[in-house]
Motif scaffolding. Structure first.
Motif, PDB file in Angstrom:
ATOM      1  N   ARG A 171      -6.269  -1.472  -1.945  1.00 42.51           N
ATOM      2  CA  ARG A 171      -6.186  -0.058  -1.550  1.00 42.51           C
ATOM      3  C   ARG A 171      -6.870   0.184  -0.205  1.00 42.51           C
ATOM      4  NH1 ARG A 171      -9.006   3.421  -4.406  1.00 42.51           N
ATOM      5  NH2 ARG A 171     -10.209   1.982  -5.706  1.00 42.51           N
TER       6      ARG A 171
ATOM      7  N   VAL B 233      -5.702   5.309  -1.438  1.00 39.37           N
ATOM      8  CA  VAL B 233      -5.913   4.367  -0.339  1.00 39.37           C
ATOM      9  C   VAL B 233      -7.087   4.858   0.502  1.00 39.37           C
ATOM     10  CG1 VAL B 233      -4.900   3.410   1.776  1.00 39.37           C
ATOM     11  CG2 VAL B 233      -3.493   3.646  -0.297  1.00 39.37           C
TER      12      VAL B 233
ATOM     13  N   ARG C  88      -7.073   5.170  -7.392  1.00 37.13           N
ATOM     14  CA  ARG C  88      -5.682   5.111  -6.935  1.00 37.13           C
ATOM     15  C   ARG C  88      -5.540   5.317  -5.432  1.00 37.13           C
ATOM     16  NH1 ARG C  88      -6.105   8.770 -10.832  1.00 37.13           N
ATOM     17  NH2 ARG C  88      -5.680  10.497  -9.396  1.00 37.13           N
TER      18      ARG C  88
ATOM     19  N   LEU D 103       0.833  -1.192   0.000  1.00 36.79           N
ATOM     20  CA  LEU D 103       0.000   0.000   0.000  1.00 36.79           C
ATOM     21  C   LEU D 103       0.871   1.247   0.000  1.00 36.79           C
ATOM     22  CD1 LEU D 103      -2.658  -1.027   2.652  1.00 36.79           C
ATOM     23  CD2 LEU D 103      -3.156  -0.477   0.289  1.00 36.79           C
TER      24      LEU D 103
ATOM     25  N   THR E  34      -4.447   9.330   0.687  1.00 32.88           N
ATOM     26  CA  THR E  34      -5.292   8.447   1.499  1.00 32.88           C
ATOM     27  C   THR E  34      -6.495   9.211   2.016  1.00 32.88           C
ATOM     28  OG1 THR E  34      -3.372   7.143   2.218  1.00 32.88           O
ATOM     29  CG2 THR E  34      -5.359   6.946   3.551  1.00 32.88           C
TER      30      THR E  34
END
Length: 299
Positions: A96, A66, A64, A3, A37
């Motif tokens: 992800r 996370v 894309r 990740l 994220t």
């Protein structure tokens, strides 16, 4: 499994408590803005389960970024149920998904007891040690923790640690404890407001649910704050240490301070008067000065 959370992400209660359609639209824009994220925030006493239905929606809305439920409570989500839900997600989503795990709060979780031992047992189940369920990989989970013992557990049983409402000094000490390798991803709460009285009032409203929690109070006391700092809704000294407020430059400097102190990633919580609102204007404003290469690493 590898990740990549990027250097900067967005932490928001709105992802957990707000409108799901608006959350998905916001997630898509945040990805385009370059945030690595999306952290689904939770507060004491509010939705401690870490809703993976919401998480799946945000994963579907992005390609894309996370997505990280900031703290799935081990008291409210059994390990078998969590593992089953995790394994049911398509691989493209699991790749992800970073699961934040924590022991919650003694004043709001009825089942709270022996937090360290209970979390160890929970991780044993997630590792599939009894053979009853498919494991959740260590790289796919991060622990919400502040103290040394829980931090060490995060270093050995998870990808790393996600402290909330801490100072850059705490980040320095946590990195020293973790050593190189484990992910250190503190959240940093910011108020884009230059009026001291207005900024502090906004920050105090956000801090209020945490001031009564012994685990947070103990962490602040061990970090050098006093009982007087924790009284009367928090002293100016406590507020100014825990919240980055002021001009855009001042706020971004405070965020960068954590990266310089040893953080791999900073989860930015923009605090406004709308607790469960989506502060799109502020997120857009912060995006350019915070833009960093996507691969994690300390600056």
């Amino acid at each position: 499994m590898n990740l990549d959370p990027g250097l900067v992400g967005i932490w928001s209660l709105a992802f957990t408590h707000g409108d799901r359609g608006a959350a998905c639209e916001a997630a898509a824009e945040l990805e385009e803005l370059g945030y690595g994220t999306l952290w689904l925030g939770g507060n004491p006493g509010g939705n401690p389960r870490g809703d993976l239905v919401t998480t799946a929606g945000l994963l579907a809305a992005t390609s894309r970024t996370v997505v990280a439920p900031a703290c799935v409570s081990v008291w409210h989500q059994s390990a078998p149920a969590l593992a089953s839900t995790y394994q049911a997600l398509p691989a493209r989503m699991r790749n992800r998904l970073l699961l934040g795990l924590g022991v919650g709060h003694p004043k709001t979780d009825q089942d709270y007891h022996r937090p360290y031992t209970s979390l160890c047992a929970y991780l044993d189940e997630l590792d599939g040690l009894d053979g009853s369920l498919a494991p959740i990989p260590r790289a796919a989970r991060i622990l919400g923790a502040h103290g040394p013992r829980m931090t060490w557990l995060a270093a050995t049983r998870a990808a790393g640690v996600h402290p909330h409402l801490t100072t850059a000094g705490h980040t320095v000490r946590t990195r020293e404890l973790l050593g190189d390798g484990p992910l250190l991803a503190p959240s940093v709460s910011v108020v884009l407001e230059t009026s001291p009285s207005t900024a502090r009032a906004t920050a105090r409203a956000a801090l209020a649910p945490y001031l009564a929690q012994p685990n947070y109070a103990n962490n602040w006391l061990s970090s050098g704050f006093t009982a007087d700092d924790l009284a009367d809704h928090g002293s100016d000294h406590l507020i100014d240490a825990l919240f980055a407020w002021g001009t855009l430059d001042r706020v971004t400097d405070r965020i960068t301070e954590h990266l310089q102190a040893g953080a791999d990633h900073v989860a930015v919580q923009v605090v406004t008067d709308a607790t469960y609102g989506f502060p799109l204007t502020e997120w857009r404003t912060l995006a350019q000065p915070l833009k960093q290469p996507s691969s994690p690493g300390r600056v």
